[in-house]
Design a protein around this motif. Structure first.
Motif, PDB file in Angstrom:
ATOM      1  N   LYS A 204       0.589  -1.374  -0.018  1.00 16.14           N
ATOM      2  CA  LYS A 204      -0.282   0.154  -0.315  1.00 16.14           C
ATOM      3  C   LYS A 204       1.094   1.020  -0.077  1.00 16.14           C
TER       4      LYS A 204
ATOM      5  N   ARG B 157       4.207   1.176  -0.914  1.00 14.82           N
ATOM      6  CA  ARG B 157       4.273   1.563  -2.081  1.00 14.82           C
ATOM      7  C   ARG B 157       3.414   1.899  -3.381  1.00 14.82           C
ATOM      8  N   LYS B 158       1.999   1.689  -3.872  1.00 10.92           N
ATOM      9  CA  LYS B 158       1.388   2.495  -4.457  1.00 10.92           C
ATOM     10  C   LYS B 158       1.130   3.321  -4.082  1.00 10.92           C
TER      11      LYS B 158
ATOM     12  N   GLU C 257       3.885   5.576  -5.192  1.00 10.03           N
ATOM     13  CA  GLU C 257       3.993   5.519  -7.350  1.00 10.03           C
ATOM     14  C   GLU C 257       2.733   6.758  -7.514  1.00 10.03           C
TER      15      GLU C 257
ATOM     16  N   THR D 265       0.306   6.585 -12.781  1.00 12.97           N
ATOM     17  CA  THR D 265      -0.209   5.977 -12.170  1.00 12.97           C
ATOM     18  C   THR D 265      -0.422   7.216 -11.782  1.00 12.97           C
TER      19      THR D 265
ATOM     20  N   TRP E  42      -4.979   7.014 -10.548  1.00 15.70           N
ATOM     21  CA  TRP E  42      -5.719   7.248  -9.306  1.00 15.70           C
ATOM     22  C   TRP E  42      -6.654   8.534  -9.955  1.00 15.70           C
TER      23      TRP E  42
ATOM     24  N   ASN F 298      -8.065   4.369  -8.276  1.00 17.22           N
ATOM     25  CA  ASN F 298      -7.169   3.569  -8.452  1.00 17.22           C
ATOM     26  C   ASN F 298      -5.990   3.576  -9.237  1.00 17.22           C
ATOM     27  N   PRO F 299      -4.685   3.276  -8.168  1.00 16.66           N
ATOM     28  CA  PRO F 299      -3.328   3.571  -9.159  1.00 16.66           C
ATOM     29  C   PRO F 299      -3.666   2.259  -9.981  1.00 16.66           C
ATOM     30  N   ASP F 300      -3.802   1.195  -9.911  1.00 18.54           N
ATOM     31  CA  ASP F 300      -3.839   0.532 -10.294  1.00 18.54           C
ATOM     32  C   ASP F 300      -4.584   0.478 -12.036  1.00 18.54           C
TER      33      ASP F 300
END
Length: 733
Positions: A145, A147-148, A151, A158, A162, A167-169
């Motif tokens: 979490k 790390r995300k 980023e 990323t 977001w 969501n960063p993914d």
């Protein structure tokens, strides 16, 4: 395309939302429908009825039930209260559920301010990474979490995911929450869940449906056993001409009174074997055990029902409480059974026109209808209708029948008698009893009839042609006998004597006349020789003529006038057929039609409410409302022309339409319109209607819609020359 995932509710929060919504959706309307209504309105209604119905059997029962209802809350009330308490607890529990869905915020994950620059973000990331790195004993999920979040704040792609998708993914798979706990779909609970489903849908539900179906196939729409209806059809077809005694015998054989067909009937007890023979001995003049070999009238349940019915009619007290309950059950069922018998007669009349059944006589139908008011009032037809009044007995009837100055035989004559003469004649009655009797007498119904006959779908509605559908519009205005004006002593005597002489004979054997009845009959025949003019208030409704072909009858009313005017107009129909109709006349007809439609709409809306006027019936176990039968008949041929219509909403005014086909042959016909009460004796009304039936207009062969093209005409000419009619040719084609 994105995949779809199903997320089961492991915490049960979604299931609570579903349960709350479903519970509230059921509880709110059920509370409105089943919450016990206030008793204030019912108490007020009972107080208004107390002066007249205070000593009635049904009034005491209703009053006792209302008292018990006030003294202790009902189970239904407590159940609804606890249900609402459960709903409030459920709302409280749902309000404390934590919201699992939180919007993703990388600043919150890193624990920094939103205005921090990249240097601060990087410094904070290194610090958290060292603390939560898995190699140093940290949590791997927390490290991912962090790390995300780093980023999402430093990497452009990323960060864009977001900001755009939250969501960063990037875009995530759509999740569907199922409002069921996860344990329901777990493999270890599959046998248990399957057992519940099988018990619910393969055992409980089929049993419920089977019980409902088993009950529904036994009863008709009017909640009468189908076996009873078949019994009625059989005997009515077997004996089309049925007297009153036979009708009572058949209704006593209804399977509603048999324990084998109806579980509500009390099982016989040894005490019945001692009490019923004693009652049968006291009723030996009623010939209850006639036709001892005819089934099912010779079955014990039918004989018992007949004994109790005649005890009620003869006003003989039943010796025990169980037999009293049986009698009350029979009386409660009687209006429904009589209505079913009337419906069977109507159906057999229709079937007889198609040669599928024997034609029932009109007298059979009328004898069926007489049973209902007899049972409601607890009085035999051979007795005086004055005995319906409170505190009236045979002695007071004797005073009315044998008076030297006047001759009274019905309620109307007693109501129209001058107060001084009436009180003098009934001087042996106490003042309080007399006042109660007069208050009841003045509440008896007195219906005014206004009848018109028309052919609605014809150009001239007042001209009746052979085979046309005649519409009889019956306007009823309910008044009471208290509205009648007092007349001179001689007027009601002579008028009522004429009425009773002209009553049609019934099939029952006339009972022996008592001494005072024989004397009054002699006086009545002597008064016939003197032509007396009747008052307008009585003549328009009660006077009848024995001959059907006389031209003018005082009781014909507006219907005869309209028919006679239609007949006179039809003589000039040939000369006036080409002249255009007056616009004013058409406008009036249109307004009358619209008014009729409005009355029909209003009447259809009020049919569901069958509360009209409470019937004075002191010995009837339940509150009875005042209903009426309406029908058209041909007394000369003993035929029923229209199916009897049950009028259940005659409060003040009501309008009913009856339709029947006109005779196929031209001529003058006299029919009767009957209004029969299902609650009172001596309150029936009838009027004669005369139809001047003209020959039907011939079909116009040269009408444009019948004209064929030239080729077909030539073919028809050739076929006629060859001796073949055009009709045969069209059939062959």
């Amino acid at each position: 395309s994105m995949s779809q995932q199903f997320a089961y509710d492991e915490k049960g929060s979604t299931f609570l939302y579903f349960l709350l919504s479903f519970f509230a959706m059921l509880l709110i309307p059920l509370t409105y429908l089943f919450w016990p209504k206030g008793v204030k309105d019912e108490e007020k209604r009972l107080r208004s009825l107390c002066s007249i119905h205070g000593k009635s059997k049904w009034y005491k029962k209703v009053q006792e039930a209302l008292r018990r209802k006030k003294s202790k809350p009902s189970f239904r009330k407590w159940f609804i209260v606890f249900a609402w308490i459960g709903l409030l607890l459920l709302i409280y529990k749902v309000s404390n559920i934590e919201n699992d869905h939180v919007e993703y915020d990388p600043y919150e994950v890193l624990g920094i301010d939103r205005e921090a620059d990249k240097i601060e973000i990087k410094k904070r990331y290194r610090q958290l990474s060292l603390e939560n790195h898995p190699d140093k004993g940290g949590d791997s999920d927390t490290f991912m979490k962090i790390r995300k979040a780093y980023e999402a704040l430093t990497d452009e792609e990323t960060m864009q995911n977001w900001k755009e998708y939250g969501n960063p993914d990037g875009p995530q798979a759509m999740e569907f929450g199922i409002a069921l706990p996860k344990w329901i779909v777990e493999s270890k609970n599959s046998i248990f869940v399957l057992g519940i489903y099988m018990t619910l849908f393969m055992v409980i539900m089929p049993i419920i449906v089977g019980i409902w179906w088993n009950r529904s196939i036994k009863y008709s729409k009017e909640q009468v056993l189908l076996n009873t209806t078949q019994l009625y059809y059989y005997f009515f077809n077997k004996t089309p001409n049925m007297n009153l005694k036979r009708a009572i015998m058949i209704v006593s054989a209804s399977f509603e009174f048999s324990r084998e067909h109806n579980s509500k009937v009390r099982a016989p007890t040894p005490a019945d074997n001692d009490e019923l023979p004693d009652l049968l001995h006291r009723l030996e003049n009623c010939s209850i055990t006639d036709n001892a070999k005819e089934r099912p009238m010779n079955f014990p349940y039918s004989v018992k029902a007949r004994i109790l019915m005649y005890c009620h009619l003869c006003r003989i007290d039943v010796p025990s409480a169980p037999l009293e309950e049986d009698l009350e059950y029979i009386l409660c069922k009687m209006p429904l059974l009589v209505q079913e018998m009337v419906g069977c007669i109507s159906q057999l009349t229709v079937m007889a026109h198609w040669n599928k059944a024997s034609m029932p006589r009109l007298e059979s139908l009328e004898n069926m209808m007489k049973i209902c008011p007899m049972m409601v009032q607890g009085l035999r037809e051979s007795k005086s209708p004055l005995l319906q009044l409170p505190y009236f007995n045979d002695d007071f009837v004797k005073y009315c029948y044998g008076s030297k100055k006047r001759f009274l035989r019905n309620l109307r004559g007693l109501a129209q008698l001058r107060e001084s003469d009436r009180r003098q004649m009934l001087r042996r009655m106490g003042d309080e009893e007399y006042d109660t009797m007069i208050s009841v007498l003045k509440k008896y119904p007195d219906v005014d009839l206004n009848i018109t006959t028309q052919v609605m779908d014809d150009e001239d509605v007042n001209v009746i042609t052979a085979g046309a559908i005649v519409t009889v519009t019956l306007s009823m205005i309910r008044r009471v006998l208290g509205d009648l004006q007092e007349e001179e002593p001689e007027s009601p005597v002579e008028t009522l004597g004429t009425v009773d002489d002209e009553e049609p004979a019934v099939n029952d054997k006339q009972s022996k006349l008592k001494v005072w009845e024989k004397q009054s009959k002699k006086k009545k025949t002597l008064k016939k020789k003197k032509p007396a003019k009747s008052k307008k208030t009585l003549g328009a409704k009660k006077i009848e003529k024995s001959k059907f072909d006389e031209a003018e009858v005082s009781s014909e009313g507006a219907a005869v006038k309209s028919n006679e005017s239609g007949a006179s107009d039809s003589d000039d129909s040939e000369t006036d057929s080409d002249t255009p109709r007056d616009e004013e006349t058409e406008e009036k007809e249109w307004e009358a039609m619209q008014a009729t439609f409005k009355r029909k709409t209003k009447s259809s809306l009020s049919v569901s409410d069958k509360r009209t006027h409470t019937v004075y019936a002191p010995s009837f176990p339940v509150e009875k409302q005042e209903w009426w039968w309406v029908y058209v008949c041909d007394r000369k041929r003993h035929l029923l022309l229209t199916a009897p219509v049950m009028v259940c909403n005659l409060r003040e005014e009501q309008e009913i339409e009856l339709k029947f086909p006109a005779p196929q042959k031209p001529g003058r016909y006299t029919y009767q319109v009957w209004l029969r009460s299902d609650s009172y004796l001596d309150c029936d009304q009838k009027q004669d209607i005369k139809l001047d039936v003209h020959e039907a207009k011939p079909i116009e062969e040269d009408h444009p819609q019948w004209v064929e093209d030239g080729e077909n005409n030539e073919d028809q000419v050739e076929s006629e020359d060859e001796g073949i009619s055009s009709e045969e040719q069209s059939d062959s084609d």
